[in-house]
Design a protein around this motif. Sequence first.
Motif, PDB file in Angstrom:
ATOM      1  N   ARG A 136     -78.731  31.824  80.553  1.00 37.17           N
ATOM      2  CA  ARG A 136     -77.660  32.162  81.664  1.00 37.17           C
ATOM      3  C   ARG A 136     -77.578  31.585  82.761  1.00 37.17           C
ATOM      4  NH1 ARG A 136     -77.906  34.559  86.159  1.00 37.17           N
ATOM      5  NH2 ARG A 136     -80.306  34.971  85.948  1.00 37.17           N
ATOM      6  N   LYS A 139     -76.012  28.057  81.850  1.00 37.27           N
ATOM      7  CA  LYS A 139     -74.097  28.450  81.607  1.00 37.27           C
ATOM      8  C   LYS A 139     -73.482  28.595  82.846  1.00 37.27           C
ATOM      9  CE  LYS A 139     -74.614  29.766  76.819  1.00 37.27           C
ATOM     10  NZ  LYS A 139     -74.267  30.884  75.798  1.00 37.27           N
ATOM     11  N   GLU A 140     -74.152  29.585  83.776  1.00 34.50           N
ATOM     12  CA  GLU A 140     -73.646  29.516  85.047  1.00 34.50           C
ATOM     13  C   GLU A 140     -73.265  28.452  85.821  1.00 34.50           C
ATOM     14  OE1 GLU A 140     -74.572  34.503  85.879  1.00 34.50           O
ATOM     15  OE2 GLU A 140     -75.823  32.719  86.938  1.00 34.50           O
ATOM     16  N   TYR A 143     -70.495  26.220  84.388  1.00 33.30           N
ATOM     17  CA  TYR A 143     -69.081  26.687  84.637  1.00 33.30           C
ATOM     18  C   TYR A 143     -68.943  26.810  86.151  1.00 33.30           C
ATOM     19  CZ  TYR A 143     -68.777  28.202  79.719  1.00 33.30           C
ATOM     20  OH  TYR A 143     -68.917  28.078  78.346  1.00 33.30           O
ATOM     21  N   GLN A 144     -69.841  26.782  86.885  1.00 34.60           N
ATOM     22  CA  GLN A 144     -69.609  26.540  88.413  1.00 34.60           C
ATOM     23  C   GLN A 144     -69.245  25.138  88.620  1.00 34.60           C
ATOM     24  OE1 GLN A 144     -73.351  27.651  90.149  1.00 34.60           O
ATOM     25  NE2 GLN A 144     -72.449  29.817  90.370  1.00 34.60           N
ATOM     26  N   GLU A 412     -65.086  31.969  86.173  1.00 36.33           N
ATOM     27  CA  GLU A 412     -65.706  33.429  86.391  1.00 36.33           C
ATOM     28  C   GLU A 412     -65.793  34.168  85.082  1.00 36.33           C
ATOM     29  OE1 GLU A 412     -64.368  35.577  89.706  1.00 36.33           O
ATOM     30  OE2 GLU A 412     -64.143  33.750  90.886  1.00 36.33           O
ATOM     31  N   MET A 415     -68.824  32.899  83.228  1.00 35.08           N
ATOM     32  CA  MET A 415     -69.863  33.306  83.700  1.00 35.08           C
ATOM     33  C   MET A 415     -70.425  34.483  83.529  1.00 35.08           C
ATOM     34  SD  MET A 415     -70.347  30.999  87.302  1.00 35.08           S
ATOM     35  CE  MET A 415     -68.525  31.644  87.802  1.00 35.08           C
TER      36      MET A 415
END
Length: 444
Positions: A136, A139-140, A143-144, A412, A415
Amino acid sequence: MNSRIVLLAIALVITVTPGLSHAAEPVAQETLLTLVATALANSPELKSSQAKWRMFIAKARQAGSLDDPMFMFKLQNLVAREPFSFGGSDPQTAKVIGISQQLPFWGKRAIREEIAQYEAESYRWSLEERKLELVRMVKETWYQIYAVDRSIALADKNLQILTDFMAIAESKYSVGQGAQQDIYKAGLEKSKMLDMQITLRQQRRSLEANLNYLLARPDTTPVAKIPDFGLPRFAMTAQQLNDLAFAQRPRVKELSSLANKGSAAHRLAQKEQWPDFNLSFEYMFREAVNNEMTKDPGYNMFTVGVTFNLPVQRERRQAMAAEASSEKNMAQEELNGLRNSIGYAISDTLAQMERLQKLAELYQTGTIPQAEQSLESAVISYKVNKVDFLTLLDSRISLYNYELGYCHALAEYMMKLAQLEAVIGVDPAEQQPLPTPASDKPHH
């Protein structure tokens, strides 16, 4: 002219500001799946948790084993006045060897092994839960970085637009149709955009360092610009996702293992009311005695015996049962709390994902095309003196904000999908994939 001085100063800032120019050497593109695999393979925390799990597996194998047998050798009934005479002077003197084995009451050993296995199993699921959290976070962060990359690209594009605006304003001012303050206003907007660009590049470097930290690789390892993507879809309802989470989430299985461990410990506490046994066998080597005081043929002898403890300490055993019951209840209540939190997290995340999906579609199919048309119309109208420069800038700012909102909505959404995956234990988009509609293609 003053406007030319402003342009020269801005160009100088762009040239000398560190980090504003793109890297000279291209950076190899890595996929998200590759980065996730790297993080799972390199993480020191995961390696530590895996070693802990293997340690408890070894403990489980030990728990079901019997204690080592005890071997005994002794010289029995030696005569004190003849300590080195090992036979032949007294018929009671003998050399004795023996062996004994401690045997727990029937069923105790199996329950101890069961308890240890449940404990090892809980550490296994704890390891899997930690993997989900690491995936997690990777991946967050990914994408940020995507959102920051698109923000930097939009800032670059808007700098070029403002440069064009400044050229139009200068052209109009040179023929007496524009105001000099329009040139200054355009220069100020460019300075604001440069300031934003500097901040975005710092955020990019920080996120890059964080991603490298999660991947356990040097913090200076560059991360290539992340390509565009479409929004994945899945047709599972909130209830289906809840059922999937209860079946797949490692944390659910971890707490279930701890509850089972408590149940097994309670059964062991009840078994402790029964005694453990010690079986023994002794063999005595005797020698014949033939003297004026006694005559003995010296036949060898053996002894078979059993001893057991008396389980009279009831308070201690009652406390053991109470401890096991509390452990089971604690795990069960934690499991109930986890089920509640899973249900809330799924419902809340789905609601936010639905909002972000609709927002992205609105930006892509309605707001952004309309803002582009509005900006184009404003440029034409400004050239023929139908609108003022502030209207032109307002149209440009509106388009920039909508494009920024679009890329952030995409990031978002992904995320939130990563968070949903961590909540249920698997990627929901891989469980029941649906074809991605054309409207989900990224806007260029």
